[in-house]
Design an enzyme around this catalytic site. Structure first.
Site, PDB file in Angstrom:
ATOM      1  N   LYS A  17       0.051  -8.764  12.565  1.00 45.42           N
ATOM      2  CA  LYS A  17       0.872  -9.535  11.630  1.00 45.42           C
ATOM      3  C   LYS A  17       1.844 -10.468  12.351  1.00 45.42           C
ATOM      4  CE  LYS A  17       3.749  -7.087   9.198  1.00 45.42           C
ATOM      5  NZ  LYS A  17       5.140  -7.509   9.360  1.00 45.42           N
ATOM      6  N   ARG A 170       2.119   6.549  10.317  1.00 48.23           N
ATOM      7  CA  ARG A 170       2.711   5.238  10.036  1.00 48.23           C
ATOM      8  C   ARG A 170       1.881   4.495   8.990  1.00 48.23           C
ATOM      9  NH1 ARG A 170       2.748   2.657  15.672  1.00 48.23           N
ATOM     10  NH2 ARG A 170       3.561   0.781  14.692  1.00 48.23           N
TER      11      ARG A 170
END
Ligand code: ZN
Length: 215
Positions: A17, A170
């Site tokens: 990202k 996560r």
């Protein structure tokens, strides 16, 4: 070049990202607003909000949502955001998304979709030399001798964050907080989900083909 849409970029850890956010920002000559960066800047420059943030950090506390939103607002008001921006790292909740709307209109939300096994493969394969800090990947950038640094011969290490169990946790957290957010933006008809498989350039082409120009 005409203005770019005001874009929010979402993606799980390991989706690349940050890299994509930087590439989009470069391509359209707009700022990349990463919450981590602007927080560090505010603290370094000692703005009033930065000082408040530092006080929380010194006490080892998480930043309250409201303070983070104020820091984002301070950044979005700067003139370089007038022609569009890429926002990376926020919102993380529907509440934050609603707060964000009070500050600025978001035109498009791009979610990079990468399957869990692919993320595990990307992150769990990373290795680091503890001495010279050279980075490797068991599959994509292997050292000449397994688990040994090419440069200095030191046994390579895996960061605690890159342990498979930690990664899966996560990802689970990410799915939990983004699911409602994706649904929220989908209902507003501004969500675009793109396939995060493949090379960085391929993913970038998919994002740019979304027509990010504002008219
Ligand atoms: Zn080394």
């Amino acid at each position: 070049m005409s203005d770019m849409k005001r874009l929010v970029l979402l993606g799980p850890p390991g989706a690349g990202k940050g890299t994509q956010a930087a590439m989009i920002a470069d391509h359209f000559c707009v700022p990349r607003i990463s919450t981590g960066d602007i927080l560090r800047n505010a603290v370094r420059e000692g703005t009033a909000l930065g000082q408040q943030a530092r006080a929380h950090m010194n006490r080892g506390e998480l930043l309250p949502d409201s303070l983070m939103m104020e820091i984002v607002e301070e950044r979005l008001k700067l003139p370089d955001c007038k022609n569009g921006f890429v926002l990376d790292g926020l919102p993380r909740t529907v509440i934050q998304a609603k707060e964000l709307e009070k500050i600025v209109n978001i035109d498009i939300v791009v979610a990079i979709d990468v399957g869990e096994e692919e993320v595990v493969r990307r992150l769990a394969g990373r290795r680091l030399c503890p001495i010279c800090e050279a980075g490797y990947h068991v599959e994509f950038k292997p050292p000449r001798q397994a688990e040994i640094c090419d440069r200095c011969g030191t046994p390579l290490k895996q960061r605690d964050d890159d342990q498979e169990g930690v990664i899966r946790n996560r990802l689970k957290t990410y799915r939990e907080w983004t699911a409602p957010l994706l649904e929220y933006y989908k209902r507003k008809s501004i969500l675009r989900v793109i396939d995060g498989k493949g090379k960085v350039e391929e993913v970038f082409r998919r994002i740019v083909s979304l027509d990010l120009q504002k008219r």
